[in-house]
Motif scaffolding. Structure first.
Motif, short mmCIF file in Angstrom:
data_model
loop_
_atom_site.label_atom_id
_atom_site.label_comp_id
_atom_site.label_asym_id
_atom_site.label_seq_id
_atom_site.Cartn_x
_atom_site.Cartn_y
_atom_site.Cartn_z
N PHE A 32 0.86 -1.20 0.00
CA PHE A 32 0.00 0.00 0.00
C PHE A 32 0.89 1.23 0.00
CE2 PHE A 32 -2.66 -3.27 1.90
CZ PHE A 32 -3.86 -3.07 1.24
N ASN A 33 0.81 2.03 -1.06
CA ASN A 33 1.56 3.28 -1.10
C ASN A 33 0.60 4.39 -0.70
OD1 ASN A 33 3.68 4.97 -1.48
ND2 ASN A 33 3.43 5.14 -3.70
N THR A 34 0.93 5.14 0.34
CA THR A 34 -0.08 5.95 1.02
C THR A 34 0.17 7.46 0.97
OG1 THR A 34 1.17 5.81 3.05
CG2 THR A 34 -0.47 4.09 2.66
N CYS A 35 -0.90 8.19 1.21
CA CYS A 35 -0.88 9.65 1.24
C CYS A 35 -1.36 10.13 2.60
CB CYS A 35 -1.79 10.17 0.13
SG CYS A 35 -1.99 11.96 0.16
N HIS A 36 -0.72 11.18 3.11
CA HIS A 36 -1.06 11.65 4.46
C HIS A 36 -1.59 13.08 4.44
CE1 HIS A 36 -0.06 12.50 8.81
NE2 HIS A 36 -0.62 11.33 8.88
N ILE A 37 -1.89 13.58 3.24
CA ILE A 37 -2.17 15.02 3.13
C ILE A 37 -3.44 15.43 3.87
CG2 ILE A 37 -3.43 15.01 0.89
CD1 ILE A 37 -0.57 17.36 1.54
N ARG A 38 -4.47 14.60 3.80
CA ARG A 38 -5.71 14.87 4.56
C ARG A 38 -6.09 13.63 5.35
NH1 ARG A 38 -5.81 17.70 0.01
NH2 ARG A 38 -6.21 15.83 -1.16
N GLU A 39 -6.89 13.83 6.41
CA GLU A 39 -7.20 12.74 7.31
C GLU A 39 -7.87 11.57 6.59
OE1 GLU A 39 -9.19 14.21 10.72
OE2 GLU A 39 -9.41 12.20 11.59
N LYS A 40 -8.77 11.92 5.66
CA LYS A 40 -9.52 10.88 4.97
C LYS A 40 -8.60 9.87 4.27
CE LYS A 40 -13.94 11.51 2.66
NZ LYS A 40 -14.55 12.41 1.67
N ALA A 41 -7.56 10.42 3.63
CA ALA A 41 -6.62 9.57 2.89
C ALA A 41 -5.93 8.61 3.85
CB ALA A 41 -5.60 10.43 2.15
N ALA A 42 -5.51 9.14 5.00
CA ALA A 42 -4.78 8.32 5.96
C ALA A 42 -5.68 7.24 6.56
CB ALA A 42 -4.19 9.21 7.05
N GLU A 43 -6.92 7.61 6.87
CA GLU A 43 -7.83 6.65 7.51
C GLU A 43 -8.18 5.48 6.58
OE1 GLU A 43 -9.14 5.72 10.44
OE2 GLU A 43 -7.59 7.11 11.11
#
Ligand code: SAH
Ligand code: SF4
Length: 431
Positions: A32-43
């Protein structure tokens, strides 16, 4: 940037003998390559991980081993939470250490009990350790700059991607040549703050983005150039001149403004006012009168009043963006804005986002409608939903679908636009 990083990781895995599958039940490795820019993406990561673990357990019952890995910015910011909330994750690599993926997989194959984590900001540049890049189609990304020193008060990027780093000019040109040799016609050069690019040339001299664009434009076979994302205060005269001089540079620029209110821009620690932004856009359009704009917006930043929000709408009415991304302000732990006192209520954020998006969509639709009847060069990038159909992009990044023979995939073809909606165009190929 994550699409680019994922592609580079896929090439590394391919060198190790892995083959891509779209069926998770078949996968020995799930990444899983992930984004942390907004909470929704991280959750989203944690719900995806839960599902992946169910499959891991099913496979284990069949005697098959599954490795689950997480990469990207969520790792950099929430490594401990990942290990705690999802202990079945085998390893986690930050965005600056993904070149260590092969090494990590070897470690995993030996015995390990807990999640192995690598969130270094290593002194070596990961690009030096990656296998050669290769085009996946007619359109490729090429990262030339990473990280950010701007510290906008809402943003995690300076903490997750670290300080600004520019790849040397010759290294970028070599990667571009490889992309062209493997079928690319369009290169979108990437950076979190790409117009602050200052890579060294062969003689150790620092060069700016304009220089890099001019060198890229000299490469035979590159038909289209784009660059993303730019910071308004760093648009210099040299870069503006590229929009006048370089025929490969597409007449579409993503230049995020975030807000139309100077008070909010200041609280965001943006180094530009709305007036300066308008001035930069005017100069760009003077250099290329065909240029159209796109932007990012944040609504409901702490302290944003109705009046501030109105100023954002005013700015949109002036620029008439043909596309835009707009977001509700998302409180990110560790950033200065997260602890500002005057947070805006969720309900107000939602109302403002709806109003802003309606306005943005109206301009987007107007532009798309105005394209009807025109002939545009389209780079076909993928198969359409229906048989015999291809989907591509116009110079303005509009999605266009048309009846077209497969042989036109990854080619630039003239298309007469026949109809338009807010999000796409349809047309007829002119041969
Ligand atoms: N470097 C670019 C954009 C990077 S992040 C720039 O400065 O413009 C991409 C977009 O995500 C930003 O432009 C911003 O609009 C949005 N964004 C970043 N942090 C956010 C947050 N905390 N809440 C909501 N949107 C955010
Ligand atoms: Fe984030 Fe962009 Fe601001 Fe850098 S310039 S802190 S990436 S929003």
């Amino acid at each position: 940037m994550n699409v680019y990083d994922s592609h580079r990781m896929a090439l590394m895995l391919e060198n190790m003998g892995y083959v891509e599958t779209l069926d998770q039940h078949e996968a020995d490795l799930v990444l899983f390559n992930t984004c942390h820019i907004r909470e929704k993406a991280a959750e989203k990561l944690f719900s995806d991980l839960g599902r992946a673990n169910l499959i891991k357990e099913e496979r284990a019952a069949e005697g098959k081993k599954t490795i689950i890995g997480v990469t990207g910015c969520v790792v950099q910011a929430e490594d401990e939470q990942i290990a705690k909330r999802a202990p079945y994750v085998d390893f986690a690599l930050g965005p600056l250490t993904y070149h260590r993926l092969p090494e990590m997989l070897l470690k995993i194959k030996r015995k390990h009990a807990e999640t192995l984590i690598d969130t270094d900001f290593p002194p070596e540049a990961k690009f030096d350790f990656l296998p050669e890049n290769r085009a996946e189609g007619g359109c490729s990304y090429l990262a030339v700059q990473e990280g950010c020193d701007n510290f906008c008060t809402y943003c995690v990027v300076p903490y997750t991607r670290g300080a600004e780093y520019s790849r040397p000019v010759e290294e970028v040109l070599a990667e571009a040549r490889r992309l062209v040799a493997t079928g690319t016609l369009e290169i979108n050069i990437l950076g979190q703050n790409v117009n602050s690019y200052h890579g060294e040339d062969a003689h150790g001299k620092e060069r700016n983005l304009a220089y890099l664009l001019r060198r890229l434009a000299e490469i035979e076979g590159i038909k289209r150039l784009r660059y993303t994302t730019s910071y308004p205060a760093d648009v210099d005269d040299d870069l503006i001149a590229c929009h006048r001089d370089l025929e490969q540079l597409m007449p579409y620029l993503h230049l995020p403004v975030q807000s139309g209110s100077d008070k909010i821009l200041k609280a965001m620690n943006r180094r530009h006012t709305s007036g300066q932004y308008l001035d930069v856009v005017a100069r760009l359009k003077e250099a290329n009168p065909k240029l159209e704009m796109s932007s990012d917006f944040i609504v409901g930043f702490p302290g944003e009043t109705d009046k501030d929000f109105e100023q954002t709408l005013d700015l949109v009415r002036k620029i008439k963006y043909i596309q835009a991304f707009s977001f509700k302000y998302s409180r990110r732990a560790g950033t200065p804005a997260a602890v500002m006192e005057n947070q805006v209520e969720e309900k107000v954020k939602k109302e403002r986002l709806d109003i802003l998006q309606n306005l943005l969509f109206s301009y987007q639709e107007q532009f798309n409608q105005a394209s009807v009847g025109k002939v545009m060069p389209v780079l076909f990038e993928q198969y359409g939903r229906h048989k015999g159909q291809l989907i591509g992009r116009t110079p303005y990044m509009q999605n266009l679908h048309a009846k077209a023979d497969e042989s036109l995939l990854n080619h630039i073809v003239d298309v007469r636009v026949e109809s338009a909606t807010t999000n796409s165009l349809s047309g007829k190929v002119i041969l």
